[in-house]
Design a protein around this motif. Structure first.
Motif, mmCIF file in Angstrom:
data_model
loop_
_atom_site.group_PDB
_atom_site.id
_atom_site.type_symbol
_atom_site.label_atom_id
_atom_site.label_comp_id
_atom_site.label_asym_id
_atom_site.label_seq_id
_atom_site.Cartn_x
_atom_site.Cartn_y
_atom_site.Cartn_z
ATOM 1 N N SER A 198 -32.592 -28.169 68.016
ATOM 2 C CA SER A 198 -31.929 -28.543 69.259
ATOM 3 C C SER A 198 -30.811 -27.568 69.610
ATOM 4 O O SER A 198 -30.378 -26.757 68.791
ATOM 5 C CB SER A 198 -31.369 -29.965 69.136
ATOM 6 N N GLY A 199 -30.358 -27.671 70.852
ATOM 7 C CA GLY A 199 -29.264 -26.839 71.314
ATOM 8 C C GLY A 199 -29.748 -25.497 71.823
ATOM 9 O O GLY A 199 -30.951 -25.205 71.843
ATOM 10 N N PRO A 200 -28.819 -24.657 72.246
ATOM 11 C CA PRO A 200 -29.213 -23.338 72.772
ATOM 12 C C PRO A 200 -29.757 -22.443 71.670
ATOM 13 O O PRO A 200 -29.499 -22.656 70.481
ATOM 14 C CB PRO A 200 -27.900 -22.780 73.340
ATOM 15 N N TRP A 201 -30.527 -21.434 72.067
ATOM 16 C CA TRP A 201 -30.999 -20.429 71.112
ATOM 17 C C TRP A 201 -29.838 -19.482 70.819
ATOM 18 O O TRP A 201 -29.279 -18.865 71.739
ATOM 19 C CB TRP A 201 -32.165 -19.648 71.708
ATOM 20 N N ARG A 202 -29.502 -19.342 69.559
ATOM 21 C CA ARG A 202 -28.382 -18.482 69.163
ATOM 22 C C ARG A 202 -28.915 -17.260 68.423
ATOM 23 O O ARG A 202 -29.765 -17.382 67.546
ATOM 24 C CB ARG A 202 -27.393 -19.246 68.285
ATOM 25 N N PHE A 203 -28.384 -16.109 68.784
ATOM 26 C CA PHE A 203 -28.817 -14.856 68.182
ATOM 27 C C PHE A 203 -27.595 -14.095 67.663
ATOM 28 O O PHE A 203 -26.518 -14.153 68.255
ATOM 29 C CB PHE A 203 -29.553 -13.975 69.205
ATOM 30 N N ARG A 204 -27.817 -13.392 66.563
ATOM 31 C CA ARG A 204 -26.788 -12.478 66.045
ATOM 32 C C ARG A 204 -27.410 -11.086 65.963
ATOM 33 O O ARG A 204 -28.492 -10.919 65.406
ATOM 34 C CB ARG A 204 -26.295 -12.927 64.674
ATOM 35 N N GLY A 205 -26.709 -10.112 66.527
ATOM 36 C CA GLY A 205 -27.279 -8.775 66.627
ATOM 37 C C GLY A 205 -26.417 -7.698 66.011
ATOM 38 O O GLY A 205 -25.569 -7.979 65.150
ATOM 39 N N PRO A 206 -26.610 -6.480 66.436
ATOM 40 C CA PRO A 206 -25.882 -5.338 65.876
ATOM 41 C C PRO A 206 -24.365 -5.530 65.968
ATOM 42 O O PRO A 206 -23.844 -6.011 66.977
ATOM 43 C CB PRO A 206 -26.346 -4.173 66.756
ATOM 44 N N GLY A 207 -23.689 -5.184 64.875
ATOM 45 C CA GLY A 207 -22.239 -5.298 64.853
ATOM 46 C C GLY A 207 -21.728 -6.717 64.805
ATOM 47 O O GLY A 207 -20.538 -6.955 65.035
ATOM 48 N N GLY A 208 -22.612 -7.690 64.539
ATOM 49 C CA GLY A 208 -22.188 -9.087 64.470
ATOM 50 C C GLY A 208 -22.074 -9.769 65.817
ATOM 51 O O GLY A 208 -21.573 -10.900 65.904
ATOM 52 N N ALA A 209 -22.542 -9.096 66.886
ATOM 53 C CA ALA A 209 -22.479 -9.700 68.221
ATOM 54 C C ALA A 209 -23.316 -10.971 68.266
ATOM 55 O O ALA A 209 -24.377 -11.056 67.637
ATOM 56 C CB ALA A 209 -22.976 -8.702 69.261
ATOM 57 N N GLU A 210 -22.848 -11.976 69.004
ATOM 58 C CA GLU A 210 -23.555 -13.242 69.118
ATOM 59 C C GLU A 210 -23.840 -13.570 70.578
ATOM 60 O O GLU A 210 -22.987 -13.352 71.443
ATOM 61 C CB GLU A 210 -22.743 -14.372 68.477
ATOM 62 N N VAL A 211 -25.043 -14.107 70.828
ATOM 63 C CA VAL A 211 -25.468 -14.477 72.175
ATOM 64 C C VAL A 211 -26.163 -15.835 72.095
ATOM 65 O O VAL A 211 -26.937 -16.085 71.163
ATOM 66 C CB VAL A 211 -26.426 -13.423 72.782
ATOM 67 N N SER A 212 -25.882 -16.707 73.071
ATOM 68 C CA SER A 212 -26.567 -18.004 73.163
ATOM 69 C C SER A 212 -27.354 -18.065 74.466
ATOM 70 O O SER A 212 -26.876 -17.589 75.509
ATOM 71 C CB SER A 212 -25.563 -19.162 73.126
ATOM 72 N N VAL A 213 -28.551 -18.648 74.393
ATOM 73 C CA VAL A 213 -29.436 -18.730 75.549
ATOM 74 C C VAL A 213 -29.977 -20.161 75.634
ATOM 75 O O VAL A 213 -30.418 -20.721 74.626
ATOM 76 C CB VAL A 213 -30.609 -17.738 75.432
ATOM 77 N N LYS A 214 -29.950 -20.733 76.837
ATOM 78 C CA LYS A 214 -30.545 -22.052 77.038
ATOM 79 C C LYS A 214 -32.043 -21.900 77.270
ATOM 80 O O LYS A 214 -32.475 -21.140 78.130
ATOM 81 C CB LYS A 214 -29.902 -22.750 78.236
ATOM 82 N N ALA A 215 -32.842 -22.633 76.481
ATOM 83 C CA ALA A 215 -34.299 -22.518 76.581
ATOM 84 C C ALA A 215 -34.821 -23.349 77.746
ATOM 85 O O ALA A 215 -34.606 -24.566 77.793
ATOM 86 C CB ALA A 215 -34.957 -22.978 75.279
ATOM 87 N N GLN A 216 -35.510 -22.698 78.675
ATOM 88 C CA GLN A 216 -36.142 -23.381 79.795
ATOM 89 C C GLN A 216 -37.508 -22.769 80.047
ATOM 90 O O GLN A 216 -37.649 -21.545 80.018
ATOM 91 C CB GLN A 216 -35.282 -23.270 81.064
ATOM 92 N N GLY A 217 -38.493 -23.611 80.276
ATOM 93 C CA GLY A 217 -39.828 -23.084 80.502
ATOM 94 C C GLY A 217 -40.835 -24.174 80.735
ATOM 95 O O GLY A 217 -40.479 -25.358 80.911
ATOM 96 N N PRO A 218 -42.113 -23.822 80.687
ATOM 97 C CA PRO A 218 -43.163 -24.766 81.071
ATOM 98 C C PRO A 218 -43.484 -25.832 80.037
ATOM 99 O O PRO A 218 -44.159 -26.809 80.343
ATOM 100 C CB PRO A 218 -44.378 -23.857 81.291
ATOM 101 N N LEU A 219 -43.018 -25.653 78.782
ATOM 102 C CA LEU A 219 -43.402 -26.611 77.749
ATOM 103 C C LEU A 219 -42.299 -26.723 76.705
ATOM 104 O O LEU A 219 -41.761 -25.723 76.237
ATOM 105 C CB LEU A 219 -44.706 -26.167 77.069
ATOM 106 N N ALA A 220 -41.990 -27.956 76.334
ATOM 107 C CA ALA A 220 -41.094 -28.256 75.209
ATOM 108 C C ALA A 220 -41.738 -29.371 74.402
ATOM 109 O O ALA A 220 -42.344 -30.286 74.968
ATOM 110 C CB ALA A 220 -39.716 -28.674 75.703
#
Length: 295
Positions: A198-220
């Motif tokens: 549950s919750g937003p998709w959380r990503f950790r990338g180069p240099g420890g950067a963090e990004v959150s994305v809300k999942a929306q689409g045709p199927l859950a």
């Protein structure tokens, strides 16, 4: 100091479980009058009603609902104390109720149980597979495996390992919609949601950067397996753990995208009811799962 009326609490837990004075009396081998008097005694001590009573229905009151859970814990702790004392002098025997997520249970837990049962011939395991989040106290489970970041609760929890998820899509989808190069671009894409994570998709990338994305689409769906046909058909991008993806990446049906921005891993936890008192058969299964699933 006045001692608590433990007999009345145990009877209350049984009545709450059966939603019936008659059913509780039959289970406990008591008369209905004895059960009724115990509930009346407890209600008098507490100064509040525990049940709504009609000619056809027995239901817990607002005050009775949280007390029923506590009463179940009291009764379970008493049973566990008795069984632990008996089990200390003999080989663990009896049934253990284990809950696990559906796909993980089939792919990772069920294959282990043959080894466990061979090593403990006196133990029986009732394996309940469901992607729904079970209430292990109310539903009477001894052990539960859960893949999630856990909220605070009275349950005893032990983190066994981390489970890595992958961001994947079918080649046909990427050819049609393009391949994102940063998680921030996922909002422009069709995302297939696995609601157990549950919750937003959380990503950790180069240099420890963090990004959150809300999942929306045709199927859950609350079953990751239910997303696989839509994923392979090229209907969107999904974030799924390897045990659900199976061999879809190896066979080229889907491919990983944004490999430098891996989704944050989720913990595999072993949960038990709040009481530290457990029968030897439950301790045996906990030790086994802890050893075999820790990696």
């Amino acid at each position: 100091m006045r001692l608590p009326d433990l007999e009345a609490w145990a009877i209350f837990a049984t009545v709450a479980e059966h939603r019936s004075f008659t059913g509780a009396a039959e289970t406990l081998g008591l008369s209905k009058a004895t059960v009724s008097k115990a509930i009346a005694r407890l209600e008098s001590d507490l100064g509040q009603s525990l049940f709504h009573r009609t000619s056809r229905r027995l239901a817990l009151t607002e005050a009775g609902r949280p007390l029923a859970e506590r009463a179940a814990m009291i009764l379970a702790s008493a049973h566990a104390a008795e069984e632990a004392a008996r089990d200390a002098a003999r080989t663990p025997v009896g049934r253990v109720r284990l809950a696990a997520p559906m796909t993980f249970g089939v792919s990772n837990v069920a294959p282990l149980l043959a080894d466990f049962l061979s090593a403990h011939p006196g133990i029986e395991v009732e394996l309940h597979l469901s992607d729904a989040r079970v209430d292990i106290v109310a539903e009477g489970f001894d052990v539960a495996l859960r893949i999630a970041e856990l909220p605070d609760s009275s349950l005893r929890a032990r983190r066994l390992c981390s489970i890595q998820s992958y961001l994947v899509a079918a080649p046909a989808y990427l050819q049609r919609r393009g391949t994102p190069t940063h998680p921030g671009q996922l909002g422009e894409h069709e995302l297939l949601g696995y609601t157990n994570l549950s919750g937003p998709w959380r990503f950790r990338g180069p240099g420890g950067a963090e990004v959150s994305v809300k999942a929306q689409g045709p199927l859950a769906a609350n079953s990751g397996e239910a997303l696989i046909p839509a994923l392979v058909a090229g209907l969107g991008i999904a974030r799924l753990p390897a045990f659900i993806l199976g061999d879809t990446m190896e066979t080229g049906q889907v491919m990983e995208i944004l490999p430098d921005w891996r989704p944050a891993p989720v913990g595999l936890h072993l949960l038990t009811p709040p009481s530290p008192l457990r029968p030897a058969r439950v301790e045996a299964l906990i030790a086994f799962l802890g050893e075999r699933l820790r990696d």
